[in-house]
Design a protein around this motif. Structure first.
Motif, PDB file in Angstrom:
ATOM      1  N   HIS A 201     -51.338  53.935 -73.884  1.00 57.50           N
ATOM      2  CA  HIS A 201     -51.364  52.477 -73.971  1.00 57.50           C
ATOM      3  C   HIS A 201     -52.632  52.053 -74.717  1.00 57.50           C
ATOM      4  CE1 HIS A 201     -51.366  48.246 -72.773  1.00 57.50           C
ATOM      5  NE2 HIS A 201     -52.603  48.419 -72.371  1.00 57.50           N
TER       6      HIS A 201
ATOM      7  N   ARG B 246     -55.797  54.087 -73.415  1.00 55.65           N
ATOM      8  CA  ARG B 246     -56.253  54.194 -72.032  1.00 55.65           C
ATOM      9  C   ARG B 246     -56.857  55.568 -71.728  1.00 55.65           C
ATOM     10  NH1 ARG B 246     -51.891  51.962 -68.602  1.00 55.65           N
ATOM     11  NH2 ARG B 246     -52.820  49.963 -69.073  1.00 55.65           N
TER      12      ARG B 246
ATOM     13  N   GLU C  76     -58.492  43.620 -72.023  1.00 52.15           N
ATOM     14  CA  GLU C  76     -58.516  44.740 -71.077  1.00 52.15           C
ATOM     15  C   GLU C  76     -59.836  45.500 -71.185  1.00 52.15           C
ATOM     16  OE1 GLU C  76     -53.841  46.110 -70.854  1.00 52.15           O
ATOM     17  OE2 GLU C  76     -54.963  46.498 -72.700  1.00 52.15           O
TER      18      GLU C  76
ATOM     19  N   TRP D 259     -59.383  55.523 -61.582  1.00 53.14           N
ATOM     20  CA  TRP D 259     -58.562  54.836 -60.582  1.00 53.14           C
ATOM     21  C   TRP D 259     -59.349  54.674 -59.284  1.00 53.14           C
ATOM     22  CZ3 TRP D 259     -56.576  56.518 -55.823  1.00 53.14           C
ATOM     23  CH2 TRP D 259     -55.653  55.659 -55.228  1.00 53.14           C
TER      24      TRP D 259
ATOM     25  N   ASN E  63     -50.103  55.899 -68.143  1.00 52.04           N
ATOM     26  CA  ASN E  63     -49.752  55.529 -69.513  1.00 52.04           C
ATOM     27  C   ASN E  63     -50.951  55.684 -70.443  1.00 52.04           C
ATOM     28  OD1 ASN E  63     -48.383  54.673 -71.751  1.00 52.04           O
ATOM     29  ND2 ASN E  63     -48.066  52.568 -71.049  1.00 52.04           N
TER      30      ASN E  63
ATOM     31  N   LYS F 200     -56.746  50.996 -63.419  1.00 55.57           N
ATOM     32  CA  LYS F 200     -55.721  51.165 -62.387  1.00 55.57           C
ATOM     33  C   LYS F 200     -54.373  51.597 -62.926  1.00 55.57           C
ATOM     34  CE  LYS F 200     -57.631  50.317 -58.453  1.00 55.57           C
ATOM     35  NZ  LYS F 200     -57.737  51.414 -57.506  1.00 55.57           N
ATOM     36  N   GLY F 201     -54.217  51.679 -64.246  1.00 50.85           N
ATOM     37  CA  GLY F 201     -52.925  52.079 -64.802  1.00 50.85           C
ATOM     38  C   GLY F 201     -51.886  50.996 -64.628  1.00 50.85           C
ATOM     39  N   GLU F 202     -50.640  51.410 -64.569  1.00 49.72           N
ATOM     40  CA  GLU F 202     -49.528  50.458 -64.455  1.00 49.72           C
ATOM     41  C   GLU F 202     -48.694  50.796 -63.233  1.00 49.72           C
ATOM     42  OE1 GLU F 202     -47.487  50.670 -68.219  1.00 49.72           O
ATOM     43  OE2 GLU F 202     -49.329  50.227 -69.303  1.00 49.72           O
ATOM     44  N   GLY F 203     -49.274  50.693 -62.077  1.00 52.08           N
ATOM     45  CA  GLY F 203     -48.555  51.020 -60.852  1.00 52.08           C
ATOM     46  C   GLY F 203     -48.465  52.510 -60.657  1.00 52.08           C
ATOM     47  N   SER F 204     -47.294  53.079 -60.911  1.00 51.32           N
ATOM     48  CA  SER F 204     -47.112  54.506 -60.670  1.00 51.32           C
ATOM     49  C   SER F 204     -47.394  55.366 -61.903  1.00 51.32           C
ATOM     50  CB  SER F 204     -45.685  54.784 -60.183  1.00 51.32           C
ATOM     51  OG  SER F 204     -44.765  54.434 -61.198  1.00 51.32           O
ATOM     52  N   THR F 205     -47.725  54.734 -63.030  1.00 52.66           N
ATOM     53  CA  THR F 205     -48.048  55.509 -64.230  1.00 52.66           C
ATOM     54  C   THR F 205     -49.409  55.112 -64.793  1.00 52.66           C
ATOM     55  OG1 THR F 205     -46.941  53.950 -65.702  1.00 52.66           O
ATOM     56  CG2 THR F 205     -45.619  55.811 -64.895  1.00 52.66           C
TER      57      THR F 205
END
Length: 197
Positions: free
Chosen positions: A176, A116, A182, A160, A173, A166-171
């Motif tokens: 990844h 990512r 994806e 973002w 990562n 958009k990542g994984e919510g609050s992270t």
């Protein structure tokens, strides 16, 4: 449905030829993937398939497989130049073209997977806005794992904010590994961002 049309025909075989005298049957064309039904990126994958992008596996896309650097960069070149422009490019030529365009600055082998963090760099370079990632103290983003001194802060914030990654919510990562599915979604979102510029 996929009928080939050309004004040039091989006199011996009767096969249709392109402008360089190569068989049209060997040229890239739309892919209709049989393994994407129900995938969250089905629409985006199908769109890229119709453009002849990511067709290296024929009728299968393999959305959960990790995307390799050469596959992703070949797709990016196909988006920029059209798939016919890359029909005869070797993996080494794809990597070389990506470097010469300034998209690839890292030392990667064609078979290396893309994470990512690297993906965020590639899409900003593709959009020719990487310089914005270096502007300090400008960005706010929701990622707990990307602080103000993190090397990816600008990249994560821009991708973002542009609705690309958009990542994984609050992270975020950053490590990844991106799947082919994806990667397809991110490329379509990148094109959408490019059209807003």
């Amino acid at each position: 449905p996929n009928q080939l049309v050309s004004n040039l025909i091989d006199a011996r075989t009767g096969e249709y030829l392109d402008r360089q005298g190569k068989p049209l049957s060997e040229q890239p064309r739309a892919s209709h993937f049989t393994d994407i039904a129900g995938h969250f990126g089905e629409k985006e994958i199908s769109l890229l398939g119709q453009a002849g992008i990511f067709g290296e596996y024929g009728d299968t896309f393999r959305p959960e497989e990790s995307v390799t650097a050469v596959s992703l960069l070949r797709a990016m070149l196909g988006i920029k130049d059209g798939t016919w422009a890359l029909a005869d490019l070797s993996d080494a030529q794809v990597m070389s073209q990506a470097r010469s365009r300034g998209w690839l600055k890292e030392s990667l082998k064609p078979e290396d997977v893309v994470d990512r963090g690297l993906m965020s760099k590639l899409v900003l370079r593709f959009l020719d806005i990487e310089y914005l990632a270096g502007v300090k103290d400008l960005y706010r983003q929701p990622f707990a794992d990307i602080g103000p001194s993190h090397e990816l802060q600008g990249y994560a914030s821009l991708t973002w904010g542009l609705n690309i990654i958009k990542g994984e919510g609050s992270t975020f990562n950053a490590n990844h590994v991106i799947s082919r599915g994806e990667g397809a979604v991110i490329l379509v979102r990148t094109l959408q961002a490019a059209n807003r510029q």
